[in-house]
Scaffold this motif. Structure first.
Motif, PDB file in Angstrom:
ATOM      1  N   UNK A  60       1.090  -1.643  -0.113  1.00 42.46           N
ATOM      2  CA  UNK A  60       0.048   0.125  -0.169  1.00 42.46           C
ATOM      3  C   UNK A  60       0.902   1.226  -0.492  1.00 42.46           C
ATOM      4  N   UNK A  61       2.096   1.253   0.991  1.00 44.54           N
ATOM      5  CA  UNK A  61       3.080   2.029   1.201  1.00 44.54           C
ATOM      6  C   UNK A  61       3.254   2.687  -1.120  1.00 44.54           C
ATOM      7  N   UNK A  62       4.349   1.562  -1.246  1.00 46.00           N
ATOM      8  CA  UNK A  62       4.380   1.641  -2.610  1.00 46.00           C
ATOM      9  C   UNK A  62       3.901   2.249  -3.603  1.00 46.00           C
ATOM     10  N   UNK A  63       1.864   1.854  -3.927  1.00 44.90           N
ATOM     11  CA  UNK A  63       1.146   2.226  -4.403  1.00 44.90           C
ATOM     12  C   UNK A  63       1.082   3.816  -3.966  1.00 44.90           C
ATOM     13  N   UNK A  64       0.241   4.214  -2.809  1.00 43.95           N
ATOM     14  CA  UNK A  64       0.532   5.549  -2.541  1.00 43.95           C
ATOM     15  C   UNK A  64       2.242   6.057  -2.666  1.00 43.95           C
ATOM     16  N   UNK A  65       2.822   6.215  -2.724  1.00 43.49           N
ATOM     17  CA  UNK A  65       4.267   7.021  -3.156  1.00 43.49           C
ATOM     18  C   UNK A  65       3.527   6.992  -4.763  1.00 43.49           C
ATOM     19  N   UNK A  66       3.421   5.839  -5.789  1.00 43.03           N
ATOM     20  CA  UNK A  66       3.775   5.835  -7.210  1.00 43.03           C
ATOM     21  C   UNK A  66       2.701   6.763  -7.545  1.00 43.03           C
ATOM     22  N   UNK A  67       1.899   7.023  -6.464  1.00 44.26           N
ATOM     23  CA  UNK A  67       0.225   7.508  -7.266  1.00 44.26           C
ATOM     24  C   UNK A  67       0.651   8.820  -7.167  1.00 44.26           C
ATOM     25  N   UNK A  68       1.253   9.355  -5.890  1.00 39.55           N
ATOM     26  CA  UNK A  68       1.609  10.905  -5.558  1.00 39.55           C
ATOM     27  C   UNK A  68       3.152  11.293  -6.285  1.00 39.55           C
ATOM     28  N   UNK A  69       3.835  10.082  -7.216  1.00 43.34           N
ATOM     29  CA  UNK A  69       4.677  10.756  -8.346  1.00 43.34           C
ATOM     30  C   UNK A  69       4.047  11.384  -9.215  1.00 43.34           C
ATOM     31  N   UNK A  70       3.005  10.520  -9.322  1.00 42.13           N
ATOM     32  CA  UNK A  70       2.357  10.463 -10.550  1.00 42.13           C
ATOM     33  C   UNK A  70       1.379  11.922 -11.084  1.00 42.13           C
ATOM     34  N   UNK A  71       0.933  12.357  -9.654  1.00 41.06           N
ATOM     35  CA  UNK A  71       0.422  13.280  -9.744  1.00 41.06           C
ATOM     36  C   UNK A  71       0.918  14.514  -9.383  1.00 41.06           C
ATOM     37  N   UNK A  72       2.819  14.729  -9.092  1.00 46.01           N
ATOM     38  CA  UNK A  72       3.480  15.665  -9.242  1.00 46.01           C
ATOM     39  C   UNK A  72       3.671  15.665 -10.121  1.00 46.01           C
ATOM     40  N   UNK A  73       4.076  14.359 -11.545  1.00 49.50           N
ATOM     41  CA  UNK A  73       4.658  14.777 -13.303  1.00 49.50           C
ATOM     42  C   UNK A  73       3.210  15.338 -13.427  1.00 49.50           C
ATOM     43  N   UNK A  74       2.000  15.422 -13.077  1.00 52.55           N
ATOM     44  CA  UNK A  74       0.660  15.868 -14.085  1.00 52.55           C
ATOM     45  C   UNK A  74       1.142  17.497 -13.626  1.00 52.55           C
ATOM     46  N   UNK A  75       1.045  17.119 -12.413  1.00 54.27           N
ATOM     47  CA  UNK A  75       1.094  18.486 -11.826  1.00 54.27           C
ATOM     48  C   UNK A  75       2.313  19.664 -12.070  1.00 54.27           C
ATOM     49  N   UNK A  76       3.815  19.032 -13.240  1.00 51.51           N
ATOM     50  CA  UNK A  76       4.335  20.155 -13.311  1.00 51.51           C
ATOM     51  C   UNK A  76       4.237  20.037 -14.704  1.00 51.51           C
TER      52      UNK A  76
END
Length: 86
Positions: A60-76
């Protein structure tokens, strides 16, 4: 305060060396570094009676951090598209 200082030091020690390029994290598919809230959540889950297995918690932690990285990429990506050129 001591607990927050401990979590902050722990998060800083697990953070990967960052490159000088500020846009590098936007291109990376790696999960974001462990944050203070993420470490606090993991410790709370480990120290309380198990609601889920350790393997499930780490997944779950790895999934959440990958999801946050995806959100960061989309935001940038969106922020760079909104910037005027010239």
């Amino acid at each position: 305060m001591l607990a927050l200082a401990f979590l902050t030091a722990l998060a800083a020690s697990t953070a990967l060396d960052r490159t000088a390029d500020p846009h590098q994290p936007a291109r990376s598919r790696d999960p974001i570094a462990l944050t203070v809230p993420e470490i606090r959540h993991l410790l709370a889950a480990v120290l309380t009676p198990p609601a889920m297995t350790t393997a499930r918690l780490l997944h779950w932690s790895a999934w959440r951090r990958r999801h946050q990285a995806t959100a960061r990429r989309c935001h940038y990506r969106r922020r760079s598209a909104d910037e005027p050129t010239g």
